[in-house]
Enzyme design. Structure first.
Site, short mmCIF file in Angstrom:
data_model
loop_
_atom_site.label_atom_id
_atom_site.label_comp_id
_atom_site.label_asym_id
_atom_site.label_seq_id
_atom_site.Cartn_x
_atom_site.Cartn_y
_atom_site.Cartn_z
CB ILE A 142 -0.66 0.05 1.33
CG1 ILE A 142 -2.31 -1.04 0.91
CG2 ILE A 142 -1.54 1.40 1.40
CD1 ILE A 142 -2.35 -1.33 2.59
CE LYS B 64 -3.36 -1.64 11.66
NZ LYS B 64 -1.80 -0.48 10.34
CE1 TYR C 216 -2.82 -4.76 11.08
CE2 TYR C 216 -4.39 -5.66 10.67
CZ TYR C 216 -3.39 -4.59 10.71
OH TYR C 216 -3.24 -4.08 9.36
CB THR D 118 -0.23 -5.96 0.51
OG1 THR D 118 0.24 -6.56 1.66
CG2 THR D 118 -1.21 -5.13 0.51
#
Length: 257
Positions: free
Chosen positions: A17, A161, A157, A192
């Site tokens: 990204i 976020k 994670y 990705t």
């Protein structure tokens, strides 16, 4: 070469990204500062070559976004060598798929260091530079759909976020008076190198919990594989002059519910 729209710094821009954001902002007319960890210097150079072909200036600023002096020095180098800083994209991030009960403290600390402390430092030093310049600016961070609704086997994670969303809202309220907007983007599943690297974790995961996670992430209105370029288009708008009235928002990928 046309007159530059401004100067943009993108962290984690050696691949995925971040790379797509760098190329899109270059096409939008920004001169581009490319950041990633020093071990990815060659990948950064390859992205710089692509930006050069678009006709924009580039600067490589390898640094660890979790280290305060690295981030401070990175912003100073960009401002000195390119003439300021107008857009900060705090894109760098890491992730693992591990259950809560098998997650080591080291995993938690490293994830929070890169995904939460890193954006905090990027926001802080970018804001200081933009305030000093007196011409406003755009600060943009990388959240996730998991920063809005968590799933199993990714507690650190998801927590990082969620933290990014709170950081973004608070910073937006503080910095609006300086004509600095602060927003975030929240991708769903994007193909990705980082997501491909999770295959090792998948092999060791609790498959029942993994399937729950995937089912919750896979609900979408448009059946198509998401690409990094789609996120880059969101960042392109948030970085534009037209987005001067949008701040404190986390832009969720439109096709995910």
């Amino acid at each position: 070469m046309s007159i530059a729209t401004g100067i943009a710094l993108i962290t984690g821009s050696a691949q995925g990204i971040g790379r797509s954001i760098a190329l899109r902002l270059a096409r939008d007319g920004f001169d581009i500062a490319l950041n990633d960890v020093s071990s990815k210097r060659e990948q950064l150079r390859a992205v710089a070559d692509e930006v050069d072909k678009i006709g924009r200036r580039t600067l490589l600023v390898p640094a660890d976004v979790s280290v305060e002096q690295d981030v401070k020095g990175m912003v100073q180098d960009v401002s000195k060598q390119l003439g300021g800083l107008d857009v900060m994209v705090a894109n760098a991030g890491i992730g693992r798929l591990k259950s809560l009960i098998t997650t080591e403290l080291e995993d938690w600390d490293r994830t929070m260091a890169v995904n939460a402390r890193g954006p905090f430092l990027c926001y802080k030093y970018a804001a200081q530079q933009m305030i000093k310049q007196g011409r406003g600016g755009r600060i943009i961070g990388a959240s996730s759909v998991l920063g809005r609704s968590a799933v199993p086997i990714c507690a650190p994670y998801a927590a990082s976020k969620f933290a990014l969303r709170g950081l973004t809202q608070s910073a937006a309220l503080e910095l609006g008076k300086y004509k600095i907007t602060v927003n975030a983007y929240a991708p769903g599943l994007i193909k990705t190198p980082m997501t491909e690297a999770l295959e090792v974790d998948i092999a060791e995961a609790d498959m029942e919990m993994f399937n729950v996670a995937i089912s919750r992430l896979s609900t979408r209105a448009i059946e198509a594989e998401s690409q990094p370029e789609e996120i880059a288009s969101i960042v392109s708008y948030l970085a534009s002059k037209e987005a001067h009235f949008i701040t404190g928002k986390t832009m969720r990928k439109f096709q995910d519910f």
